[in-house]
Design a protein around this motif. Structure first.
Motif, PDB file in Angstrom:
ATOM      1  N   PRO A   7       1.004  -1.101   0.122  1.00  0.00           N
ATOM      2  CA  PRO A   7       0.029   0.034  -0.057  1.00  0.00           C
ATOM      3  C   PRO A   7       0.847   1.262   0.111  1.00  0.00           C
ATOM      4  N   PHE A   8       0.396   2.227  -0.867  1.00  0.00           N
ATOM      5  CA  PHE A   8       1.291   3.480  -0.828  1.00  0.00           C
ATOM      6  C   PHE A   8       0.424   4.612  -0.969  1.00  0.00           C
ATOM      7  N   VAL A   9       1.266   5.745  -0.657  1.00  0.00           N
ATOM      8  CA  VAL A   9       0.646   7.219  -0.772  1.00  0.00           C
ATOM      9  C   VAL A   9       1.149   7.907  -2.017  1.00  0.00           C
ATOM     10  N   SER A  10       0.436   9.072  -2.324  1.00  0.00           N
ATOM     11  CA  SER A  10       0.871   9.940  -3.441  1.00  0.00           C
ATOM     12  C   SER A  10       1.195  11.455  -2.950  1.00  0.00           C
ATOM     13  N   PHE A  11       1.997  11.976  -3.356  1.00  0.00           N
ATOM     14  CA  PHE A  11       2.246  13.499  -3.024  1.00  0.00           C
ATOM     15  C   PHE A  11       1.379  14.248  -3.551  1.00  0.00           C
ATOM     16  N   GLY A  12       0.993  15.200  -2.725  1.00  0.00           N
ATOM     17  CA  GLY A  12      -0.001  16.456  -3.055  1.00  0.00           C
ATOM     18  C   GLY A  12       0.688  17.576  -3.735  1.00  0.00           C
ATOM     19  N   ASP A  13      -0.095  18.945  -3.821  1.00  0.00           N
ATOM     20  CA  ASP A  13       0.724  20.017  -4.371  1.00  0.00           C
ATOM     21  C   ASP A  13       0.469  20.855  -3.037  1.00  0.00           C
ATOM     22  N   SER A  14       1.916  21.064  -2.418  1.00  0.00           N
ATOM     23  CA  SER A  14       1.980  21.762  -1.232  1.00  0.00           C
ATOM     24  C   SER A  14       1.749  23.196  -1.367  1.00  0.00           C
ATOM     25  N   ASP A  15       1.679  23.610  -2.707  1.00  0.00           N
ATOM     26  CA  ASP A  15       1.423  25.064  -2.941  1.00  0.00           C
ATOM     27  C   ASP A  15       0.330  25.640  -2.685  1.00  0.00           C
ATOM     28  N   THR A  16      -0.709  24.718  -2.699  1.00  0.00           N
ATOM     29  CA  THR A  16      -2.097  24.800  -2.406  1.00  0.00           C
ATOM     30  C   THR A  16      -2.512  24.869  -0.929  1.00  0.00           C
ATOM     31  N   ALA A  17      -1.624  24.403  -0.068  1.00  0.00           N
ATOM     32  CA  ALA A  17      -1.949  24.300   1.293  1.00  0.00           C
ATOM     33  C   ALA A  17      -1.917  25.658   1.936  1.00  0.00           C
ATOM     34  N   ARG A  18      -2.984  26.211   2.388  1.00  0.00           N
ATOM     35  CA  ARG A  18      -3.152  27.232   3.248  1.00  0.00           C
ATOM     36  C   ARG A  18      -2.951  27.430   4.638  1.00  0.00           C
ATOM     37  N   VAL A  19      -2.571  28.651   5.227  1.00  0.00           N
ATOM     38  CA  VAL A  19      -2.552  28.821   6.603  1.00  0.00           C
ATOM     39  C   VAL A  19      -3.756  28.541   7.266  1.00  0.00           C
ATOM     40  N   GLY A  20      -3.827  27.622   8.119  1.00  0.00           N
ATOM     41  CA  GLY A  20      -5.416  27.257   8.609  1.00  0.00           C
ATOM     42  C   GLY A  20      -5.996  26.151   8.027  1.00  0.00           C
ATOM     43  N   ASP A  21      -5.322  25.452   7.021  1.00  0.00           N
ATOM     44  CA  ASP A  21      -5.729  24.123   6.687  1.00  0.00           C
ATOM     45  C   ASP A  21      -5.726  23.089   7.562  1.00  0.00           C
ATOM     46  N   TRP A  22      -6.507  22.092   7.812  1.00  0.00           N
ATOM     47  CA  TRP A  22      -6.162  20.841   8.764  1.00  0.00           C
ATOM     48  C   TRP A  22      -4.999  20.015   8.027  1.00  0.00           C
ATOM     49  N   VAL A  23      -4.085  19.456   8.847  1.00  0.00           N
ATOM     50  CA  VAL A  23      -3.195  18.418   8.161  1.00  0.00           C
ATOM     51  C   VAL A  23      -3.251  17.404   9.394  1.00  0.00           C
ATOM     52  N   MET A  24      -2.688  16.133   9.050  1.00  0.00           N
ATOM     53  CA  MET A  24      -2.712  15.159   9.995  1.00  0.00           C
ATOM     54  C   MET A  24      -0.976  14.520   9.725  1.00  0.00           C
ATOM     55  N   ALA A  25      -0.499  14.173  10.874  1.00  0.00           N
ATOM     56  CA  ALA A  25       0.880  13.876  10.836  1.00  0.00           C
ATOM     57  C   ALA A  25       0.981  12.210  11.339  1.00  0.00           C
ATOM     58  N   MET A  26       1.774  11.466  10.750  1.00  0.00           N
ATOM     59  CA  MET A  26       1.954  10.123  11.331  1.00  0.00           C
ATOM     60  C   MET A  26       3.369   9.745  11.327  1.00  0.00           C
ATOM     61  N   GLY A  27       3.761   8.793  12.282  1.00  0.00           N
ATOM     62  CA  GLY A  27       5.060   8.388  12.551  1.00  0.00           C
ATOM     63  C   GLY A  27       5.196   7.536  13.623  1.00  0.00           C
TER      64      GLY A  27
END
Length: 474
Positions: free
Chosen positions: A147-167
């Motif tokens: 199973p794998f994941v894909s890169f998104g467009d970081s330039d569209t990330a706006r201040v205030g957008d929700w994000v989730m970290a894993m590790g």
């Protein structure tokens, strides 16, 4: 009737605004469940010499010297090598086993073990690394598609957008934290830094793990934290995916990075420098030196201000470095420079940055006069023209010309801007200097043109930079 319709419309608008204001996920569980299988724990093992660790500070010949040596040998097995382990995170980007992590997670490792969310371990090999962005690409050989994941467009990330970290924070195993994008385009210490700042909890061991947006796309690689105590205080940094994806593509194709190289030394354009040059805005990248390379071949000169690169405006030096670095090697680009009050378009074929890492700049000065008049003082500087003795003392080329700073008033503007005895002023008003009279002429020209300051090209310990000094009153 009309008033009722208006009231209903107003209520609908208020309700829509309320819904928008509270638009947030009720739970991150679905995202976590879907993408956790693509996130991995990384354990590395490194052989280190026993003497590499800290030892008690015992003076040679001390009566305690033998005691501490015997104690160390009994407790640690003498000078035999030992194994050191480290933990980190990563994520799978292809079903055939390519894995992204931080370079500092796997640097110098003898063995890299990948632990998967659904169980099982595989040994990984290093495909390539990029210390400049702290990114590494690994590969495992799996018996079935991963199973794998894909890169998104970081330039569209706006201040205030929700994000989730894993590790794998603090070695506790798979873990999820959530927050928002706190800031964009942060720089820490690297040339190509473009960090997303987030308040999603990131701790030691999270390094190399993914930062997801709400579509499940990777918009960053968790890399660093800012903390006075070593733990998360809500200031974490993830390298933007648009930087990472380009690096990963090159590592996957070549096993190394291949960044564009322009071949100039640059500095930011400050307000006083802009005024001294006649620039309307304090923006662009001011060229301080042009060693042998693509820019020199294209006709760029020290004193040019790069206004745009490959059709994109250049706000400052950091932006130019990133633009050039992300452009493919060998591409021919248009560069617009400001020179002598106007603009000029040059075409440059980019070289490769990695091939030029150790290339030294060449001295571009013209030959000058042999006259050696007595030192003179102006603008808080005591100056003398270069002669053979001064060239030898300062270890300069025989062809070097300019004015040497013999002394400097510690209360002067020049001192405040970093000029010191031993510096060499090679240009004034973007023209070469060989004598004191040359500098006086440049001062007179600047005053006649209505300038309030004069732009000097100064070499300190061989490194060039531009400094604008106020002319003051006649």
């Amino acid at each position: 009737m009309q008033s009722l319709a208006l009231a209903l419309l107003s209520a609908a608008l208020i309700m829509a605004q309320a819904i928008a204001a509270h638009a947030r996920p009720e739970s991150f569980a679905d995202l976590a469940q879907k993408f956790s299988p693509s996130v991995v724990n990384i354990t590395t093992s490194t052989t280190v010499a026993q003497g590499a660790g800290p030892a008690p500070l015992v003076p040679d010949g001390s009566p305690f010297e033998d005691f501490f040596r015997q104690f160390r040998d009994r407790g640690q097995g003498g000078d035999r090598p030992r194994r050191s382990s480290a933990l980190g995170s990563g994520f799978v980007i292809s079903e055939d086993g390519y894995i992204v992590t931080n370079n500092h997670v796997i640097e110098s490792a003898d063995e890299i073990i990948i632990e998967f969310y659904e169980g099982g371990e595989l040994e990984a090999k290093v495909i390539g690394t990029d210390p400049k962005t702290d990114i590494a690409l690994l590969k495992v050989e799996a018996t079935s598609p991963l199973p794998f994941v894909s890169f998104g467009d970081s330039d569209t990330a706006r201040v205030g957008d929700w994000v989730m970290a894993m590790g794998n924070p603090l070695g506790q195993g798979f873990s999820v934290s959530a927050g928002i994008v706190s800031a964009r385009n942060r720089a820490l210490s690297g040339t190509y830094d473009d960090y997303i700042q987030t308040d999603a909890a990131i701790n030691r061991g999270n390094s190399g793990g993914p930062l997801f947006d709400m579509d499940g796309k990777v918009v960053g690689v968790n890399t660093a934290i800012l903390s006075p105590n070593g733990g998360s205080i809500g200031i974490g940094f993830s390298m933007a995916s648009n930087v990472v994806s380009r690096v990963v593509d090159q590592l996957q194709e070549f096993g190394e990075t291949r960044r564009g190289w322009l071949g100039v030394r640059i500095q930011d354009v400050t307000a006083d420098v802009a005024e001294a040059m006649g620039l309307e805005n304090a923006s662009g990248a001011l060229i301080t030196d042009v060693p042998t390379g693509p820019a020199a071949e294209a006709g760029m000169m020290a004193g040019d201000v790069i206004l745009s690169f490959d059709g994109v405006k250049v706000p400052d030096t950091r932006d130019l470095v990133r633009q050039v670095g992300s452009t493919e090697v060998g591409k021919s680009v248009r560069v617009v420079v400001f020179r002598e009050g106007g603009t000029k378009t040059l075409r440059v074929t980019l070289g490769r940055r990695e091939d030029a890492e150790n290339v030294d700049g060449t001295d571009l000065s013209d030959g000058g006069s042999d006259a050696t008049p007595a030192p003179q003082t102006m603008m808080g500087l005591t100056l003398s023209p270069l002669d053979d003795d001064l060239r030898a003392q300062l270890e300069l080329a025989e062809s070097a010309t300019g004015l040497v700073v013999r002394d400097i008033d510690p209360l002067s503007e020049a001192y405040e801007k970093g000029l010191r005895a031993g510096d060499v002023i090679t240009e004034a008003g973007q023209q070469k200097l060989a004598t004191i009279d040359d500098l006086k002429d440049r001062i007179a020209d600047a005053r006649e043109a209505g300038r309030k300051s004069l732009l000097l090209l100064v070499r300190s310990a061989g490194q060039p930079r531009f400094v604008a000094l106020s002319l003051g009153d006649d």
